[in-house]
Design a protein around this motif. Structure first.
Motif, PDB file in Angstrom:
ATOM      1  N   GLN A   1      65.741   4.319 -44.815  1.00 32.82           N
ATOM      2  CA  GLN A   1      66.575   4.958 -45.822  1.00 32.82           C
ATOM      3  C   GLN A   1      67.747   5.698 -45.206  1.00 32.82           C
ATOM      4  O   GLN A   1      68.855   5.668 -45.731  1.00 32.82           O
ATOM      5  CB  GLN A   1      65.746   5.935 -46.652  1.00 32.82           C
ATOM      6  N   SER A   2      67.494   6.375 -44.107  1.00 35.74           N
ATOM      7  CA  SER A   2      68.554   7.112 -43.427  1.00 35.74           C
ATOM      8  C   SER A   2      68.178   7.290 -41.963  1.00 35.74           C
ATOM      9  O   SER A   2      66.996   7.277 -41.607  1.00 35.74           O
ATOM     10  CB  SER A   2      68.791   8.483 -44.082  1.00 35.74           C
TER      11      SER A   2
ATOM     12  N   SER B   1      59.638  11.007 -43.365  1.00 32.91           N
ATOM     13  CA  SER B   1      60.647  11.263 -42.338  1.00 32.91           C
ATOM     14  C   SER B   1      59.968  11.519 -40.999  1.00 32.91           C
ATOM     15  O   SER B   1      58.921  12.178 -40.939  1.00 32.91           O
ATOM     16  CB  SER B   1      61.513  12.473 -42.725  1.00 32.91           C
TER      17      SER B   1
ATOM     18  N   SER C   1      69.807   9.575 -38.427  1.00 32.03           N
ATOM     19  CA  SER C   1      70.842  10.437 -37.861  1.00 32.03           C
ATOM     20  C   SER C   1      70.393  10.918 -36.492  1.00 32.03           C
ATOM     21  O   SER C   1      69.198  11.059 -36.230  1.00 32.03           O
ATOM     22  CB  SER C   1      71.115  11.640 -38.773  1.00 32.03           C
TER      23      SER C   1
END
Length: 259
Positions: free
Chosen positions: A198-199, A171, A201
């Motif tokens: 993956q993600s 991350s 935000s």
């Protein structure tokens, strides 16, 4: 003949403990060994600037040795009664569970990054070394102390080498200048390096007029902070690649294991 010698030596050691009440030079030597070995580990942690350094490691190791010695010799005055039976290993077991609370306090989670795992494990290791020294097992205490430096000095670069060539998940918190197409370039760079997002935000914005936002104030442009979780070969080195993109102001690498 050898069996009789062992029995004689054992009877002599029991007599010695009985004479000193468990507070003889042998026990002082066990405590000193625990203090010396865990201080060496503490020096290594202190040199790397970790939160549990010289004082923490040496206190944990020496105290663990003392607790174990109390379990071994602290109840000799009541063992003469036939109705009293003690299990010294129960005291040692409580050290293992008790150190877990101290280790939990050293682990910090921030923005998806987990830091302090190795430091917390080293505190647990220092307790084990102290227990071994207190139990009269100096060879085992010395071996584990040596293996500590094998782990932190040899395994650290080895782990990074393996992670850089494996399909790791990592991350990153990226701050970039808004309205310059930086996010599009970030995603394009991930695609070019075969990293799967993956993600993602948005963590926040920084306006030029806000106090303490020097970069936004200097450029006159709003800054955006996003959190990306990527998966793929060499994802652990993505900070160097993404940081070279024009418009990227800052990257916070979320290491999953901190030394």
């Amino acid at each position: 003949m050898a069996e009789s010698d062992r029995r004689h030596n054992r009877s002599m050691s029991i007599a010695e403990v009985a004479a000193t009440g468990g507070q003889g030079w042998r026990q002082v030597g066990d405590l000193s060994l625990a203090f010396a070995l865990t201080s060496i580990i503490g020096l290594e942690r202190q040199f790397r600037g970790k939160s549990a350094g010289l004082r923490t490691q040496s206190i944990v190791g020496t105290a663990s040795a003392l607790i174990l010695l109390v379990g071994k010799y602290g109840f000799d005055d009541v063992l003469g009664r036939e109705s009293v039976v003690l299990d010294p290993s129960r005291v040692a077991a409580q050290i293992v569970s008790g150190i877990g609370f101290l280790g939990a306090g050293l682990i910090i989670t921030r923005r998806g990054a987990i830091r302090g795992l190795t430091t917390a494990a080293s505190v647990w290791e220092a307790a084990a070394i102290g227990m071994a020294a207190g139990a009269g097992l100096p060879i085992l205490a010395l071996v584990v102390t040596g293996l500590h430096f094998v782990i932190v000095l040899a395994y650290t670069p080895l782990g990074r080498f393996v992670a850089s060539r494996g399909h790791a998940e990592r991350s990153y918190t990226v701050t970039y200048l808004d309205n310059r197409g930086v996010l599009r370039e970030l995603l394009a760079a991930c695609t070019a390096h075969a990293w799967r997002v993956q993600s993602m935000s948005i963590a926040g914005y920084s306006e030029p007029g806000e106090p303490g936002r020097d970069t936004a104030q200097a450029t006159g442009t709003r800054m955006v902070t996003v959190t990306l979780t990527i998966l793929g070969p060499g994802a652990t080195d993505a900070a160097a690649v993404l940081g070279e993109l024009d418009g990227v102001v800052q990257i916070d690498a979320g290491d999953t294991e901190d030394d």
